[in-house]
Design a protein around this motif. Structure first.
Motif, mmCIF file in Angstrom:
data_model
loop_
_atom_site.group_PDB
_atom_site.id
_atom_site.type_symbol
_atom_site.label_atom_id
_atom_site.label_comp_id
_atom_site.label_asym_id
_atom_site.label_seq_id
_atom_site.Cartn_x
_atom_site.Cartn_y
_atom_site.Cartn_z
ATOM 1 N N ILE A 322 0.858 -1.190 0.000
ATOM 2 C CA ILE A 322 0.000 0.000 0.000
ATOM 3 C C ILE A 322 0.892 1.236 0.000
ATOM 4 O O ILE A 322 1.580 1.514 0.989
ATOM 5 N N ASP A 323 0.924 1.974 -1.112
ATOM 6 C CA ASP A 323 1.721 3.200 -1.168
ATOM 7 C C ASP A 323 0.844 4.355 -0.702
ATOM 8 O O ASP A 323 -0.300 4.486 -1.132
ATOM 9 N N GLU A 324 1.388 5.191 0.189
ATOM 10 C CA GLU A 324 0.656 6.340 0.748
ATOM 11 C C GLU A 324 -0.681 5.929 1.364
ATOM 12 O O GLU A 324 -1.749 6.324 0.902
ATOM 13 N N LEU A 325 -0.592 5.147 2.419
ATOM 14 C CA LEU A 325 -1.785 4.696 3.133
ATOM 15 C C LEU A 325 -2.690 5.857 3.538
ATOM 16 O O LEU A 325 -3.918 5.768 3.437
ATOM 17 N N ALA A 326 -2.064 6.970 3.993
ATOM 18 C CA ALA A 326 -2.857 8.089 4.516
ATOM 19 C C ALA A 326 -3.860 8.577 3.476
ATOM 20 O O ALA A 326 -5.010 8.875 3.817
ATOM 21 N N SER A 327 -3.438 8.651 2.207
ATOM 22 C CA SER A 327 -4.370 9.175 1.192
ATOM 23 C C SER A 327 -5.531 8.205 0.967
ATOM 24 O O SER A 327 -6.637 8.639 0.679
ATOM 25 N N LEU A 328 -5.269 6.906 1.137
ATOM 26 C CA LEU A 328 -6.378 5.953 1.032
ATOM 27 C C LEU A 328 -7.345 6.141 2.205
ATOM 28 O O LEU A 328 -8.560 6.248 2.014
ATOM 29 N N VAL A 329 -6.805 6.243 3.413
ATOM 30 C CA VAL A 329 -7.655 6.418 4.601
ATOM 31 C C VAL A 329 -8.492 7.676 4.456
ATOM 32 O O VAL A 329 -9.706 7.671 4.690
ATOM 33 N N GLU A 330 -7.807 8.776 4.038
ATOM 34 C CA GLU A 330 -8.518 10.046 3.952
ATOM 35 C C GLU A 330 -9.504 10.111 2.786
ATOM 36 O O GLU A 330 -10.364 10.996 2.743
ATOM 37 N N SER A 331 -9.405 9.159 1.848
ATOM 38 C CA SER A 331 -10.325 9.162 0.708
ATOM 39 C C SER A 331 -11.724 8.702 1.124
ATOM 40 O O SER A 331 -12.689 8.942 0.410
ATOM 41 N N TYR A 332 -11.827 8.055 2.250
ATOM 42 C CA TYR A 332 -13.161 7.701 2.769
ATOM 43 C C TYR A 332 -13.714 8.943 3.427
ATOM 44 O O TYR A 332 -13.236 9.357 4.489
ATOM 45 N N THR A 333 -14.714 9.573 2.762
ATOM 46 C CA THR A 333 -15.096 10.916 3.187
ATOM 47 C C THR A 333 -15.997 10.930 4.410
ATOM 48 O O THR A 333 -15.890 11.820 5.240
ATOM 49 N N THR A 334 -16.846 9.935 4.578
ATOM 50 C CA THR A 334 -17.683 9.956 5.782
ATOM 51 C C THR A 334 -16.975 9.190 6.897
ATOM 52 O O THR A 334 -16.178 8.284 6.644
ATOM 53 N N LYS A 335 -17.275 9.602 8.120
ATOM 54 C CA LYS A 335 -16.653 8.983 9.283
ATOM 55 C C LYS A 335 -16.999 7.499 9.330
ATOM 56 O O LYS A 335 -16.163 6.661 9.687
ATOM 57 N N LYS A 336 -18.245 7.199 8.942
ATOM 58 C CA LYS A 336 -18.714 5.813 8.992
ATOM 59 C C LYS A 336 -17.872 4.919 8.078
ATOM 60 O O LYS A 336 -17.400 3.862 8.490
ATOM 61 N N GLU A 337 -17.669 5.412 6.825
ATOM 62 C CA GLU A 337 -16.876 4.641 5.854
ATOM 63 C C GLU A 337 -15.434 4.473 6.322
ATOM 64 O O GLU A 337 -14.850 3.403 6.217
ATOM 65 N N ARG A 338 -14.888 5.588 6.816
ATOM 66 C CA ARG A 338 -13.495 5.570 7.241
ATOM 67 C C ARG A 338 -13.304 4.600 8.413
ATOM 68 O O ARG A 338 -12.373 3.808 8.429
ATOM 69 N N ASP A 339 -14.233 4.683 9.389
ATOM 70 C CA ASP A 339 -14.137 3.790 10.551
ATOM 71 C C ASP A 339 -14.229 2.337 10.125
ATOM 72 O O ASP A 339 -13.543 1.476 10.681
ATOM 73 N N GLU A 340 -15.084 2.083 9.123
ATOM 74 C CA GLU A 340 -15.236 0.717 8.643
ATOM 75 C C GLU A 340 -13.932 0.238 7.984
ATOM 76 O O GLU A 340 -13.474 -0.878 8.235
ATOM 77 N N PHE A 341 -13.319 1.114 7.161
ATOM 78 C CA PHE A 341 -12.045 0.726 6.543
ATOM 79 C C PHE A 341 -11.000 0.439 7.627
ATOM 80 O O PHE A 341 -10.299 -0.580 7.582
ATOM 81 N N LEU A 342 -10.898 1.339 8.606
ATOM 82 C CA LEU A 342 -9.892 1.177 9.655
ATOM 83 C C LEU A 342 -10.135 -0.104 10.454
ATOM 84 O O LEU A 342 -9.188 -0.784 10.857
ATOM 85 N N ARG A 343 -11.412 -0.424 10.670
ATOM 86 C CA ARG A 343 -11.731 -1.657 11.390
ATOM 87 C C ARG A 343 -11.230 -2.867 10.608
ATOM 88 O O ARG A 343 -10.566 -3.756 11.161
ATOM 89 N N GLN A 344 -11.510 -2.864 9.282
ATOM 90 C CA GLN A 344 -11.078 -3.982 8.442
ATOM 91 C C GLN A 344 -9.545 -4.069 8.384
ATOM 92 O O GLN A 344 -8.965 -5.142 8.480
ATOM 93 N N PHE A 345 -8.936 -2.906 8.225
ATOM 94 C CA PHE A 345 -7.476 -2.848 8.101
ATOM 95 C C PHE A 345 -6.813 -3.393 9.362
ATOM 96 O O PHE A 345 -5.907 -4.242 9.318
ATOM 97 N N LYS A 346 -7.316 -2.936 10.530
ATOM 98 C CA LYS A 346 -6.771 -3.382 11.805
ATOM 99 C C LYS A 346 -7.016 -4.884 11.991
ATOM 100 O O LYS A 346 -6.131 -5.611 12.464
#
Ligand SMILES: Nc1ncnc2c1ncn2[C@@H]1O[C@H](COP(=O)(O)OP(=O)(O)O)[C@@H](O)[C@H]1O
Ligand SMILES: [Mg+2]
Length: 460
Positions: A322-346
């Motif tokens: 994964i190159d530039e993880l931060a830009s992928l994380v920040e691309s999830y614009t709603t908190k709900k989507e982002r939290d879901e990605f982070l949950r899966q990633f973790k």
């Protein structure tokens, strides 16, 4: 003749070594020749010839032996001698110099330093006279006068007293310190500028033989490749231009050369960096921009089916860069989507390293500027990346986030592009450099082509 006898007699009396050597030579020769008068005369003549030679030889021997026994005085011994010497010189000066006598009341040594006491508040020029006087002393035992400290007033009982500390410097220690610093500098400058990958010319077969199941993920700064047991996730940090994408390209080439037939390799590049241009559109193993999220979703579902036992991963290793993880994380614009990605990633970070009953599992390789724990769903998420690398300048702050800096560790400091520090969990931090893929475009194209042929997760 009589002069010779007188000289021998004088030597006999004044030099005990000569006397001892003469007597033992005499006794030995007399015993050999017989105890008569002739024997005695010959023995005394012979002893007179031999004894000086023996004496000279033994005195040379003594000198040699003594020389070997002389050892360097310790710093404390030098200091003590210096204090004695200094007291003697200043006392002589005080007794013979009326000017000094009129101003100087006495002196003390304490806390490894000297304090001069004055009969009144000395004027500027009087102080500089004192400094000049001390400067002119030909200091001994490795010490030298450096400066006078701040003049201060103190009250001892009834008399007011002005004092000034005298600062000396241990030249031997100072020289040693600068010698050590110089050696360290020379050692650092011996570091290689850059390390082109010589491995590139070798085919996978040879590379495999040389690396014996391990991965030369980096080299030390002298260019010696370090073989790493690549059994965990990797985090790679560094500011823009530090060489992260170059490093990922090198690791991609390594993995592509060393992986087994069944293994899979994916690249997630939300930022759509131009370094990955060879992969644009042609490979189902690469995704950029919004497609990145779709590929991630597939990878996560695949992982879950292996992890829950729906499918068997067998001995397959899945590598995800994964190159530039931060830009992928920040691309999830709603908190709900982002939290879901982070949950899966973790979830994947925590549980994917080793799956099923075989050798199978996941290796996530994550590049980003700062390993802020918020990009990993918390510090324990980040803690699952057991191989840590920080590259380039301004890494002090970032290094604190990812390294455990032990006593044996090299201390992270700003480094040129492609160089930095690395730590494999439980081991000390090391100064490293990343081999440089010079013909990156060509190499990437070849990899893209080979990956395009490889099997990928089927499209639904
Ligand atoms: N290992 C390396 N050794 C020497 N130079 C490198 C290395 N990696 C990258 N570079 C050079 O530095 C530049 C920036 O590297 P890049 O990998 O794009 O940095 P980042 O992804 O951290 O922003 C590249 O264009 C390349 O010429
Ligand atoms: Mg980059």
């Amino acid at each position: 003749m009589s002069i010779i006898i007188v000289i021998i007699l004088i030597m006999f009396i004044t030099f005990p070594d000569f006397r001892k050597n003469w007597i033992s030579s005499y006794q030995w020769i007399e015993k050999e020749l017989g105890n008569d008068l002739l024997g005695k005369v010959v023995a005394s003549l012979a002893a007179t010839t031999i004894a000086p030679v023996l004496t000279i030889i033994s005195s040379i021997q003594n000198q040699l032996v003594n020389k070997q026994e002389v050892s360097e005085p310790t710093s404390q011994e030098r200091y003590d001698s210096f204090v004695n010497w200094f007291n003697a010189v200043l006392s002589v000066d005080l007794n013979s110099d009326e000017d000094l006598k009129s101003i100087l009341a006495g002196w003390n040594w304490f806390n490894n330093g000297l304090v001069l006491h004055f009969k009144y508040r000395p004027k500027e020029n009087e102080l500089s006279d004192i400094a000049e006087r001390l400067q002119s002393y030909n200091m001994n035992f490795g010490w030298a006068f450096r400066n006078l400290g701040e003049l201060y007033l103190h009250n001892f009982g009834t008399t007011s007293n002005w004092s000034v500390p005298v600062l000396f410097i241990d030249k031997i220690v100072e020289n040693e310190a600068s010698r050590v610093a110089e050696l360290a500098r020379v050692e650092r400058e011996k570091e290689l500028e850059s390390l082109p990958i010589s491995l590139l010319n070798r085919n996978s077969e040879t590379l495999r033989e040389q690396t014996k199941g391990k991965y030369p993920l980096w080299a030390n700064r002298k260019g010696n490749h370090q073989l790493i047991d690549f059994k965990s996730h990797i985090v790679l940090v560094g500011s823009t231009g530090a060489g992260k994408t170059g490093t990922l390209a090198y690791w991609l080439w390594l993995i592509n050369s060393l992986k087994n037939e069944v293994d899979e390799l994916y690249i997630l590049d939300y930022k759509r960096g131009k370094d990955w241009a060879s992969f644009y559109g042609i490979s189902s193993h690469y995704a950029s921009a919004e497609d990145t999220k779709i590929l991630w979703e597939k990878l996560y579902q695949q992982f879950k089916s292996y992890q829950t036992g729906v499918e068997n991963i067998g001995d397959k290793v899945v590598y995800i860069i994964i190159d530039e993880l931060a830009s992928l994380v920040e691309s999830y614009t709603t908190k709900k989507e982002r939290d879901e990605f982070l949950r899966q990633f973790k979830d994947m970070l925590r549980l994917s390293r080793s799956l099923g009953t075989g050798k199978g599992g996941y290796r996530l390789i994550v590049g980003l500027q700062q390993a802020d724990s918020s990009y990993f769903g918390g510090t324990e998420g980040r803690g699952n990346l057991s191989i840590r690398v920080a590259l380039g300048g301004n890494i002090a702050e970032g290094a604190r986030m990812i390294f455990e800096i032990t006593d044996e560790s090299d201390k992270p400091e700003s480094s040129p592009v492609g160089k930095g520090f690395a730590q494999v969990y439980g081991q000390p931090v090391q100064r490293i450099m990343i081999p440089y893929v010079k013909d990156r475009e060509q190499v990437m194209e070849a990899i893209a082509r080979s990956m395009d042929n490889a099997e990928a997760i089927p499209d639904d």
